[in-house]
Design an enzyme around this catalytic site. Sequence first.
Site, short mmCIF file in Angstrom:
data_model
loop_
_atom_site.label_atom_id
_atom_site.label_comp_id
_atom_site.label_asym_id
_atom_site.label_seq_id
_atom_site.Cartn_x
_atom_site.Cartn_y
_atom_site.Cartn_z
N LYS A 146 56.31 45.42 -34.35
CA LYS A 146 54.88 45.08 -34.31
C LYS A 146 54.25 45.26 -35.69
O LYS A 146 53.45 44.44 -36.15
CB LYS A 146 54.16 45.93 -33.25
CG LYS A 146 54.49 45.48 -31.83
CD LYS A 146 54.02 46.46 -30.76
CE LYS A 146 54.55 45.98 -29.40
NZ LYS A 146 54.28 46.92 -28.31
N GLN B 120 52.03 52.48 -26.99
CA GLN B 120 53.33 51.93 -26.64
C GLN B 120 53.82 52.53 -25.32
O GLN B 120 53.80 53.75 -25.14
CB GLN B 120 54.34 52.24 -27.77
CG GLN B 120 55.71 51.65 -27.57
CD GLN B 120 55.73 50.12 -27.60
OE1 GLN B 120 55.00 49.50 -28.38
NE2 GLN B 120 56.53 49.52 -26.75
N ASP C 7 46.39 44.86 -25.71
CA ASP C 7 47.47 44.64 -24.74
C ASP C 7 46.91 44.10 -23.42
O ASP C 7 47.66 43.58 -22.59
CB ASP C 7 48.21 45.97 -24.44
CG ASP C 7 49.56 46.06 -25.16
OD1 ASP C 7 50.04 45.01 -25.64
OD2 ASP C 7 50.11 47.17 -25.22
#
Length: 315
Positions: free
Chosen positions: A64, A108, A131
Amino acid sequence: MLDTQPAVHATGAKIIDGRQHAKRLREELRIEAASFQAKFGVPPKLTVILVGDDAASRLYVSNKSKACADVGIESLVIVLPASTELESLLEVIEEQNRDASVHGVLVQLPLPRHLPVHAVLERIAVEKDVDGFHLYNVGSLALGTAVFPPCTPYGVQKLLEAEGIPIAGQNVVVVGASNIVGKPTAMMLMQRDATVCICHAKTRDLAQFTILADILVVAAGRPNIIVPQMVKTGAVVIDVGINRLPNGKIVGDVDFEGVSQKASYITPVPGGVGPMTVTMLLANTITAAKRMRESQSPHLSVPSTGTSPSTSSAD
Ligand code: NAP
């Protein structure tokens, strides 16, 4: 790092090249990031919080970061020990929520088992939830007003659109009903007027559903769960699964060789949906940055827990 796949399968299906589509999208995102920087004097910025030292998670986080650098998004990776208590993690998230130079925040997953995932995700400011896992954004997705579609389903949708594959009126079968892939993929394709069926581990006779699919999206995390006799001739097959075999090879959920002979389009693993997932995270981060600077959208004016800043305070 990744295997290469032929652009077109020798015997049938067109192979959807996710790397190529991701590359093209990233070129557009690079221009958007540069124009944001030129206009506001700062780059879009993403903070990624990693708790623990899971090897796969570290690799995803590093990918990322590299992807951010590739398009001109600044990234900050905060690594916390696996033993981090909930309150400490929430405070780290709050700091990023308050920091006006940060436009996107993600934690994460998976988290160490002692940390309640929903309590953590719901502390991320709604307007920085790139997200799209915060309850508010999940609700927006259900209503068809998502600002931050979850990255993997968003990538699946973009692949279909980029290939010119019609969605409206098609029979879509999604194998897998997780909150991050299966359910949001089904919702997004239903909102594009597909007729959608979701299958999961307790579905009886999976093949009776998959054989009806014009578009089959497979996200079960089970190698070879889809074999040719379960697929309609001419179907579009999107393989989201990522599985590491005992010999170290990375495969999807679909018998690629066999199903390629029947499908009209198929995504390879690796090189299909995976590159799109990270790319859509970049897209969501730029969306977040622009919205914080340019708009006062009512969609994003609801704070996550009463502690996150409003869009205007981030200006
Ligand atoms: P997950 O949370 O484990 O969910 C798997 C889903 O598949 C569950 O809904 C499960 O059903 C269902 N399932 C399991 N076995 C099944 C079977 N035999 N028949 C039908 N359904 C079955 O996994 P996930 O996070 O959604 O990820 C799914 C796969 O996609 C994994 O391989 C993951 O690595 C991969 N992935 C790829 C990307 C990418 O960028 N390409 C991104 C995210 C995930 P129940 O609900 O009944 O348990």
